[in-house]
Scaffold this motif. Structure first.
Motif, mmCIF file in Angstrom:
data_model
loop_
_atom_site.group_PDB
_atom_site.id
_atom_site.type_symbol
_atom_site.label_atom_id
_atom_site.label_comp_id
_atom_site.label_asym_id
_atom_site.label_seq_id
_atom_site.Cartn_x
_atom_site.Cartn_y
_atom_site.Cartn_z
ATOM 1 N N PRO A 74 44.438 43.243 43.922
ATOM 2 C CA PRO A 74 43.545 42.923 42.349
ATOM 3 C C PRO A 74 43.184 41.684 42.377
ATOM 4 N N ALA A 75 43.308 40.884 43.770
ATOM 5 C CA ALA A 75 42.354 39.372 43.337
ATOM 6 C C ALA A 75 41.806 39.781 44.529
ATOM 7 N N LEU A 76 41.412 39.901 45.852
ATOM 8 C CA LEU A 76 40.202 40.759 46.287
ATOM 9 C C LEU A 76 39.628 41.868 45.461
ATOM 10 N N TRP A 77 39.978 42.217 44.816
ATOM 11 C CA TRP A 77 38.885 43.103 43.567
ATOM 12 C C TRP A 77 38.254 42.555 42.595
ATOM 13 N N GLN A 78 38.511 41.334 42.401
ATOM 14 C CA GLN A 78 37.360 40.686 41.624
ATOM 15 C C GLN A 78 36.286 40.121 41.793
ATOM 16 N N GLU A 79 37.192 39.382 43.362
ATOM 17 C CA GLU A 79 35.810 39.036 44.711
ATOM 18 C C GLU A 79 35.231 39.761 44.541
ATOM 19 N N ALA A 80 35.400 41.027 45.084
ATOM 20 C CA ALA A 80 34.539 41.822 45.903
ATOM 21 C C ALA A 80 33.116 42.814 45.522
ATOM 22 N N CYS A 81 33.819 43.166 44.306
ATOM 23 C CA CYS A 81 33.865 44.287 42.807
ATOM 24 C C CYS A 81 33.359 44.226 41.313
ATOM 25 N N ASN A 82 33.995 43.187 40.607
ATOM 26 C CA ASN A 82 34.034 43.120 39.132
ATOM 27 C C ASN A 82 32.346 41.556 39.307
ATOM 28 N N ALA A 83 31.360 42.180 38.838
ATOM 29 C CA ALA A 83 30.596 41.518 38.835
ATOM 30 C C ALA A 83 30.935 40.183 37.853
ATOM 31 N N SER A 84 31.898 40.738 36.449
ATOM 32 C CA SER A 84 31.485 39.932 36.054
ATOM 33 C C SER A 84 32.605 38.658 35.972
ATOM 34 N N SER A 85 32.992 39.112 36.540
ATOM 35 C CA SER A 85 34.181 37.866 36.585
ATOM 36 C C SER A 85 33.862 36.003 37.552
ATOM 37 N N PRO A 86 34.448 35.374 37.278
ATOM 38 C CA PRO A 86 34.198 34.375 37.620
ATOM 39 C C PRO A 86 34.012 34.130 39.263
#
Length: 501
Positions: free
Chosen positions: A226-238
């Protein structure tokens, strides 16, 4: 490689030539007249070039960042030889102090200025972006088809490379198109060979966007990462692109068959880490992105100007009208003439694709989303409005990305933005760049981004101006004629809501 083999790359890193060009610019009579207006008496005081950011020298500030030609390489990126020396030439011309942190070899010329310091409630923060010094090469996918299927076959085999050696069977239009691309193949062939080599090496094109999409599409919002997905995939995430990530070349036995994103070792031991400042193809570079995120978030100015050498909102890829589950095709110019003989129908998705101009933010879609996320988060804190100022295209217009559902929403993830984001594009003041362009397919606005009718852009020499009425809390975004100075286009927004009045 291509950059070092004359005649294709002899311009790259030519510092002596760059100095000569910059001296010619500084001594041009029209530019000298502008300097005297902005910095009265600068020559008599021995200030040449004048320090544009010093109010004691220039009561009317001269602030600037560079784009590709100032960088000594058309559409150039961070591979430029001698880029640190090129930076010194530009900063010298702007009169920037020799002791400025911007002179350091390990960073670009990005900087923040504050106008109206000491006037509470009337401050303007200006963020100069550097979009060259740490820019990655173009993502591989934006010119792979152009190079593989069109330019290199013509470069290596001539017309026979496209099975078009029988000129007698070609129409007049096909012959003209073939001649155009034969000429381009002689110019772009060496560039294409170098570009395609980047899919397997550290130079040429940038493959990070493709790899990231492949991993993100394979795992989705994986519960195991989940953390890596936020960093690599979720453009809206800080957290998006917040640290260097590399694909694990040897995933542990028993894990999913797809490659896994892992943190970069702190000792930087892997050779590939040198190219992995972030998990996507960069325009700003990780260090500058983190600086901008903090600087925008902490700005208390009611108006913030983001100065971008490259166009942020150009011509985004829209969803296909017949199949909205996929993006529209964007074939290269006139290429259908060569791949659709005798006017036969052909699926435009099968033609060589040119999805962007080759240099703007629309080519770097992941980096673009990261920048938009930074802007949206800063505007969401209620501190002030953020406007984008840009140029480069050789015409001028005003565009806006509105919240809600629009043709461009898919490209910019803008449906739930708290405020509109305006872009004022001004280019250029000379008759060479500011020509009397027609509203052809290249200059039309099918995405509906213009704040005026589709073909309302400034032709001929023009410049941009912002007029701020602090008492009424209104900003007038203007494009003015370069000869007489009269207003050609104008949009007015409220400083309280950042919305159009």
């Amino acid at each position: 490689d291509w950059l070092h083999i004359p005649p294709h790359g002899c311009h790259a890193g030519d510092i002596d030539h760059a100095i000569t060009r910059m001296q010619a610019q500084l001594n041009h009579p029209d530019y000298a007249q502008m300097l005297e207006f902005m910095c009265p008496g600068y020559l008599a005081a021995g200030n040449f070039p004048p320090a544009g950011d010093d109010p004691q020298v220039c009561p009317r500030a001269i602030l600037g960042t560079w784009d590709d030609h100032d960088f000594i390489w058309n559409n150039g990126n961070g591979r430029l030889p001698n880029k640190h020396l090129a930076k010194q030439v530009f900063l010298d011309a702007m009169g920037v102090s020799g002791s400025s942190p911007r002179r350091s070899w390990d960073r670009g010329i990005e900087w923040q200025y504050r106008l109206n310091e000491g006037w509470p409630g009337r401050e303007v923060d200006v963020f100069m972006l550097d979009e060259r010094y740490n820019r990655d090469p173009l993502p591989c996918e934006v010119r792979a088809g152009y190079c593989n299927d069109l330019i290199l076959p013509l470069y290596r085999e001539g017309a026979a490379g496209l099975n078009l050696s029988d000129w007698s069977s070609l129409t007049t239009k096909q012959r003209a198109t073939l001649q155009k691309y034969l000429q381009r193949s002689r110019e772009h062939g060496p560039w294409c060979a170098d570009f395609l080599a980047g899919s397997a090496a550290s130079e040429g094109c940038c493959s990070k966007d493709q790899k990231m999409r492949r991993w993100c599409d394979s795992y989705g919002m994986s519960l195991t990462h989940p953390a890596l997905w936020q960093e690599a995939c979720n453009a809206s995430s800080p957290d998006f692109g917040g640290r260097a990530l590399v694909l694990d070349p040897e995933p542990q036995q028993g894990t999913q068959k797809y490659l896994v994103w892992v943190p970069r070792p702190p000792d930087g031991s892997e050779a590939q880490d040198m190219r992995m400042d972030s998990p996507f193809c960069e325009v700003l570079g990780g260090q500058q992105r983190r600086w901008l995120e903090t600087a925008l978030a902490t700005s208390t100015a009611p108006l913030r100007l983001l100065v971008s050498g490259s166009v942020l909102f150009g011509r985004p890829k829209l969803l296909d009208a017949e199949d909205p589950t996929k993006e529209e095709a964007r074939p290269c110019e006139d290429v259908g003439d060569l791949f659709a003989p005798n006017g036969s129908d052909v699926d435009p998705h099968t033609l060589p694709q040119c999805p962007c101009s080759g240099d703007d933010w629309e080519c770097y879609t992941q980096a673009q989303k990261a920048l938009l996320g930074t802007i949206v988060r800063a505007m969401g804190n209620g501190a002030g409005c953020t406007l984008v100022l840009t140029g480069d295209y050789h015409w001028s217009d005003i565009k806006v990305v509105e919240p809600g559902k629009h043709a461009y929403t898919h490209a910019y993830h803008s449906e739930h933005n708290p405020f509109p984001i305006y872009q004022v594009m001004s280019s250029g003041l000379t008759t060479e760049t500011g020509q009397n362009w027609s509203c052809d397919d290249y200059r039309r606005d099918p995405a509906g981004l213009r704040d005026h009718p589709e073909c309302d852009f400034a032709r001929g020499p023009s410049f941009g101006m912002l007029e701020i009425d602090w008492d009424s809390r209104v900003v007038n975004l203007q494009i003015r004629n370069g000869n007489g100075g009269h207003v050609v286009l104008q949009s007015s927004i409220s400083l309280d809501t950042c919305k159009k009045i």
